[in-house]
Scaffold this motif. Structure first.
Motif, mmCIF file in Angstrom:
data_model
loop_
_atom_site.group_PDB
_atom_site.id
_atom_site.type_symbol
_atom_site.label_atom_id
_atom_site.label_comp_id
_atom_site.label_asym_id
_atom_site.label_seq_id
_atom_site.Cartn_x
_atom_site.Cartn_y
_atom_site.Cartn_z
ATOM 1 N N GLY A 173 -14.966 -6.536 -6.426
ATOM 2 C CA GLY A 173 -14.514 -5.549 -7.410
ATOM 3 C C GLY A 173 -13.047 -5.211 -7.221
ATOM 4 N N LYS A 174 -12.451 -4.706 -8.268
ATOM 5 C CA LYS A 174 -11.036 -4.319 -8.254
ATOM 6 C C LYS A 174 -10.931 -2.854 -7.826
ATOM 7 C CE LYS A 174 -7.139 -3.871 -11.424
ATOM 8 N NZ LYS A 174 -6.696 -3.989 -12.807
ATOM 9 N N LEU A 175 -9.907 -2.533 -7.036
ATOM 10 C CA LEU A 175 -9.647 -1.159 -6.617
ATOM 11 C C LEU A 175 -8.499 -0.587 -7.429
ATOM 12 C CD1 LEU A 175 -9.732 -1.302 -2.706
ATOM 13 C CD2 LEU A 175 -11.393 -0.239 -4.208
ATOM 14 N N VAL A 176 -8.683 0.630 -7.931
ATOM 15 C CA VAL A 176 -7.613 1.341 -8.629
ATOM 16 C C VAL A 176 -7.461 2.686 -7.929
ATOM 17 C CG1 VAL A 176 -6.837 2.311 -10.811
ATOM 18 C CG2 VAL A 176 -8.209 0.219 -10.803
ATOM 19 N N PHE A 177 -6.283 2.914 -7.333
ATOM 20 C CA PHE A 177 -6.017 4.150 -6.597
ATOM 21 C C PHE A 177 -5.283 5.141 -7.498
ATOM 22 C CE2 PHE A 177 -6.563 1.173 -3.109
ATOM 23 C CZ PHE A 177 -7.242 1.926 -2.174
ATOM 24 N N TYR A 178 -5.696 6.401 -7.433
ATOM 25 C CA TYR A 178 -5.007 7.499 -8.092
ATOM 26 C C TYR A 178 -4.625 8.505 -7.027
ATOM 27 C CZ TYR A 178 -6.690 5.689 -12.542
ATOM 28 O OH TYR A 178 -6.935 4.887 -13.618
ATOM 29 N N GLY A 179 -3.372 8.939 -7.031
ATOM 30 C CA GLY A 179 -2.903 9.906 -6.054
ATOM 31 C C GLY A 179 -1.448 10.217 -6.282
ATOM 32 N N SER A 180 -0.851 10.997 -5.392
ATOM 33 C CA SER A 180 0.567 11.333 -5.509
ATOM 34 C C SER A 180 1.406 10.087 -5.206
ATOM 35 C CB SER A 180 0.927 12.457 -4.539
ATOM 36 O OG SER A 180 0.828 12.001 -3.207
ATOM 37 N N ASN A 181 2.638 10.082 -5.695
ATOM 38 C CA ASN A 181 3.528 8.940 -5.470
ATOM 39 C C ASN A 181 3.731 8.667 -3.988
ATOM 40 O OD1 ASN A 181 3.852 8.424 -8.188
ATOM 41 N ND2 ASN A 181 5.647 9.755 -8.378
ATOM 42 N N GLN A 182 3.871 9.721 -3.199
ATOM 43 C CA GLN A 182 4.088 9.561 -1.759
ATOM 44 C C GLN A 182 2.871 8.910 -1.093
ATOM 45 O OE1 GLN A 182 4.860 13.248 0.244
ATOM 46 N NE2 GLN A 182 5.146 12.279 2.239
ATOM 47 N N THR A 183 1.679 9.359 -1.438
ATOM 48 C CA THR A 183 0.459 8.806 -0.857
ATOM 49 C C THR A 183 0.264 7.354 -1.283
ATOM 50 O OG1 THR A 183 -0.546 10.999 -0.831
ATOM 51 C CG2 THR A 183 -2.029 9.129 -0.648
ATOM 52 N N LEU A 184 0.496 7.064 -2.558
ATOM 53 C CA LEU A 184 0.345 5.698 -3.056
ATOM 54 C C LEU A 184 1.365 4.755 -2.412
ATOM 55 C CD1 LEU A 184 -0.412 6.329 -6.835
ATOM 56 C CD2 LEU A 184 -2.017 5.742 -5.012
ATOM 57 N N ALA A 185 2.586 5.246 -2.176
ATOM 58 C CA ALA A 185 3.593 4.425 -1.497
ATOM 59 C C ALA A 185 3.146 4.107 -0.074
ATOM 60 C CB ALA A 185 4.938 5.153 -1.482
ATOM 61 N N TYR A 186 2.525 5.071 0.579
ATOM 62 C CA TYR A 186 2.017 4.864 1.937
ATOM 63 C C TYR A 186 0.899 3.820 1.934
ATOM 64 C CZ TYR A 186 0.520 6.028 6.646
ATOM 65 O OH TYR A 186 0.203 5.964 7.978
ATOM 66 N N ILE A 187 -0.012 3.899 0.959
ATOM 67 C CA ILE A 187 -1.119 2.935 0.862
ATOM 68 C C ILE A 187 -0.574 1.537 0.612
ATOM 69 C CG2 ILE A 187 -3.097 2.232 -0.549
ATOM 70 C CD1 ILE A 187 -3.725 5.232 -0.894
ATOM 71 N N ARG A 188 0.447 1.418 -0.246
ATOM 72 C CA ARG A 188 1.063 0.107 -0.507
ATOM 73 C C ARG A 188 1.684 -0.474 0.767
ATOM 74 N NH1 ARG A 188 3.228 2.890 -4.956
ATOM 75 N NH2 ARG A 188 1.975 2.526 -6.804
ATOM 76 N N ALA A 189 2.355 0.387 1.541
ATOM 77 C CA ALA A 189 2.981 -0.063 2.779
ATOM 78 C C ALA A 189 1.949 -0.560 3.781
ATOM 79 C CB ALA A 189 3.830 1.063 3.386
ATOM 80 N N VAL A 190 0.838 0.156 3.886
ATOM 81 C CA VAL A 190 -0.229 -0.248 4.809
ATOM 82 C C VAL A 190 -0.837 -1.565 4.338
ATOM 83 C CG1 VAL A 190 -2.524 0.353 5.670
ATOM 84 C CG2 VAL A 190 -0.731 2.089 5.587
ATOM 85 N N GLN A 191 -1.008 -1.711 3.029
ATOM 86 C CA GLN A 191 -1.624 -2.919 2.487
ATOM 87 C C GLN A 191 -0.737 -4.154 2.746
ATOM 88 O OE1 GLN A 191 -2.342 -2.864 -1.734
ATOM 89 N NE2 GLN A 191 -3.859 -4.501 -1.587
ATOM 90 N N LYS A 192 0.577 -3.998 2.704
ATOM 91 C CA LYS A 192 1.481 -5.113 2.959
ATOM 92 C C LYS A 192 1.368 -5.616 4.389
ATOM 93 C CE LYS A 192 4.903 -4.103 -0.553
ATOM 94 N NZ LYS A 192 6.256 -3.630 -0.847
ATOM 95 N N LYS A 193 1.104 -4.695 5.313
ATOM 96 C CA LYS A 193 0.971 -5.070 6.730
ATOM 97 C C LYS A 193 -0.330 -5.777 6.959
ATOM 98 C CE LYS A 193 3.854 -1.420 8.599
ATOM 99 N NZ LYS A 193 3.931 -0.286 9.467
#
Length: 193
Positions: A173-193
């Motif tokens: 399944g596909k994941l769609v995250f909703y949250g503040s810009n700061q939190t979403l930026a953090y999730i993107r950074a973790v996902q890249k690692k």
């Protein structure tokens, strides 16, 4: 530092198979021996029929897990109440994740469920998921994840994020995250690692 151990308290045959499927979807692929299913009985109750029903329910859960080549530890516990039974098993077995299921007929705002969840959350410091099945997990094509503001500052953030990613990885399944810009930026950074 502890190996992954997932506890699934069950007391309803209607939700047992689906919550077992969720736990198998949540766990890491290398975890073949860390699933525990629990049924708590009142220690004042000496009714043999209740114990027989509980063992039958645990057997049904084991069969559901065995169908996916996973071993399920069956735990039958006598305790003062359900909250004590669950909290004590979490401590005794060093459980890392707890999955509570809500029967389809019950509302998530049910006072009985609220007191159970509150009792567990106030006495137990483990990653806890509350699951209400609306449809089989394998049929869900998209998962919406609503992340509270500043969630990345919480101690358990990385743990539940890995579980959410495991759901997507294991179901396709596909994941769609909703949250503040700061939190979403953090999730993107973790996902890249």
């Amino acid at each position: 530092e502890n190996e992954e151990k997932i506890l699934i308290p069950v007391n309803n045959a209607d939700t047992a198979a689906e919550v077992i499927n969720l736990s198998i979807t949540l766990k890491s692929k290398r975890n073949k021996n860390g699933l525990y299913v629990l049924n708590v009985l009142d220690d004042d109750n000496s009714d043999g029929a209740a114990e027989k029903k509980a063992k039958k329910l645990l057997d049904q859960a084991s069969v559901a897990a065995a169908a996916t080549d996973n071993y399920l530890h069956e735990l039958l516990r006598y305790d003062l109440n359900i909250v004590n039974g669950i909290v004590n098993v979490v401590k005794e077995h060093k459980i890392t994740d707890l999955i509570l299921s809500v029967p389809a007929k019950k509302d998530l705002l049910d006072p009985q469920l609220g007191s159970l969840a509150e009792g567990i959350l106030s006495r137990c410091n483990t990653n806890t998921l509350i699951y209400k099945s609306a449809q089989p997990l394998a049929t869900v094509k998209r998962h919406l994840v609503v992340v509270p503001d500043r969630a990345e500052r919480e101690i358990g953030f990385a743990f539940w994020l890995v579980k959410v990613w495991n759901i997507a990885r294991n179901t396709g399944g596909k994941l769609v995250f909703y949250g503040s810009n700061q939190t979403l930026a953090y999730i993107r950074a973790v996902q890249k690692k």
